[in-house]
Design an enzyme around this catalytic site. Structure first.
Site, PDB file in Angstrom:
ATOM      1  N   ARG A  65       0.798  -1.223   0.000  1.00 59.05           N
ATOM      2  CA  ARG A  65       0.000   0.000   0.000  1.00 59.05           C
ATOM      3  C   ARG A  65       0.829   1.271   0.000  1.00 59.05           C
ATOM      4  O   ARG A  65       0.600   2.169  -0.802  1.00 59.05           O
ATOM      5  CB  ARG A  65      -0.913   0.052   1.244  1.00 59.05           C
ATOM      6  CG  ARG A  65      -2.181  -0.685   1.126  1.00 59.05           C
ATOM      7  CD  ARG A  65      -2.527  -1.320   2.445  1.00 59.05           C
ATOM      8  NE  ARG A  65      -1.554  -2.356   2.700  1.00 59.05           N
ATOM      9  CZ  ARG A  65      -1.684  -3.602   2.251  1.00 59.05           C
ATOM     10  NH1 ARG A  65      -2.761  -3.952   1.616  1.00 59.05           N
ATOM     11  NH2 ARG A  65      -0.747  -4.510   2.449  1.00 59.05           N
ATOM     12  N   LYS A  80      26.443  -3.798  -0.241  1.00 54.12           N
ATOM     13  CA  LYS A  80      27.908  -3.629  -0.315  1.00 54.12           C
ATOM     14  C   LYS A  80      28.445  -2.895   0.895  1.00 54.12           C
ATOM     15  O   LYS A  80      29.620  -2.532   0.932  1.00 54.12           O
ATOM     16  CB  LYS A  80      28.264  -2.848  -1.587  1.00 54.12           C
ATOM     17  CG  LYS A  80      27.775  -3.480  -2.868  1.00 54.12           C
ATOM     18  CD  LYS A  80      28.078  -2.544  -4.037  1.00 54.12           C
ATOM     19  CE  LYS A  80      27.170  -2.816  -5.217  1.00 54.12           C
ATOM     20  NZ  LYS A  80      27.206  -1.724  -6.194  1.00 54.12           N
TER      21      LYS A  80
END
Ligand code: CP
Length: 301
Positions: free
Chosen positions: A52, A82
């Site tokens: 939503r 990373k």
């Protein structure tokens, strides 16, 4: 002027009423607003799942003529994998976008993002802490059906401990005169003490209970929530949920309205969906219009 949307606390009753008047205008005359964001790019940065909030914000941006850049699963598909920290990510994304809509699993994430952002940060859910735009659409739905959100009686039910939508709603209700609240939950999922203290400080009666039969039948609003399994500790695992089926709903009068931020698991039986008191799907649609009004207010020209 740059304004972040970090907590429902920053929005006064007057601010919310102005937002809801604009929401009504957008709902009735959408064509008048279709170029409001035509020169804007908005980033949706979601580190937790959403249907939503992300899609209604993205639909809102597009219906206002704006452009979206998005990571729907930033925890696994952004450079967070990373090792990039949130501050650095925000410092980069604010160079690309005119606002950043952020959902994150950490309670402090929106505040951290705002501390380094050069564009508005909109908190789309921060851990178990807050979900301010959900509170806006919840209050708009109540206001649309009852003409006010003060001078009403409420049942807040389900997972009051981890449910961030409840926490944002309680903050606003704590400022609303002549409100009475029943907190219906398993004892392990009671409203945290800081919110109960806030209600008491503002003389809002709060009654914690664990059975529907303990609650008067002439309640105005039931706000039910799912168990936030993803935030549970091991010791919470045997908890019984509060289930609202037709028999439970019929404890209340015909004028009572039933809201739920969704997603729903089994805490509202599907047999309830056809009952005129069940407003949760209309409530989620209201979310798009309220978010259109918020973006128009923050970024519109
Ligand atoms: N109510 C709500 O925040 O739903 P989503 O998690 O699907 O965005």
């Amino acid at each position: 002027m740059m304004e972040h949307v970090l907590s429902i606390d920053s929005f006064s009753t007057e601010d919310l009423l102005a937002l809801f008047r604009l929401t009504d205008r957008i709902k009735h005359y959408p064509d008048r607003y279709r170029e409001v964001l035509s020169s804007k790019v908005v980033a949706t940065l979601f580190y937790e799942p959403s249907t939503r909030t992300r899609l209604s914000f993205e639909a809102a941006i597009q219906r206002l003529g704006g452009h979206v850049i998005s990571t729907e699963n930033a925890r696994e598909l952004s450079s967070a994998v990373k090792g990039e920290n949130l501050r650095d990510t925000i410092r980069v994304v604010h160079g690309y976008a005119d606002a950043i809509i952020l959902r994150h699993y950490e309670n402090e994430a929106a505040d951290i993002a705002a501390s380094v952002a050069d564009v508005p940060i909109i908190n789309a859910g921060s851990g178990s802490n807050e979900h301010p735009t959900q509170a806006m659409l919840d209050l708009y739905t109540i206001y649309s059906h009852k003409g006010r959100w003060n001078q009403l009686s409420y049942v807040l039910s389900g997972d009051l401990r981890y449910g961030r939508t409840v926490h944002s709603l309680v903050k606003k209700l704590s400022e609303s005169p002549n409100v009475t609240i029943y907190g219906l939950s398993h004892p392990a999922f009671r409203l945290p003490e800081e919110y109960i203290a806030l209600l008491h400080k503002n003389n809002i009666p709060y009654h914690a209970c664990s059975r529907i039969e303990e609650i008067p039948s002439d309640i105005d609003v039931i706000y039910h929530t799912r168990t936030q399994l993803e935030r549970m500790e091991d010791s919470d695992e045997s908890v019984q949920e509060i289930i609202i089926d037709l028999q439970a709903l019929n404890h209340f009068r015909a004028e009572t309205i039933l809201l739920h931020p969704l997603p729903r698991n089994r805490e509202i039986a599907t047999e309830v969906d056809q009952d005129p008191r069940a407003l949760y799907f209309a409530q989620s649609k209201n979310g798009m219009y309220v978010r259109m009004a918020l973006l128009t207010t923050l970024l519109g020209e």
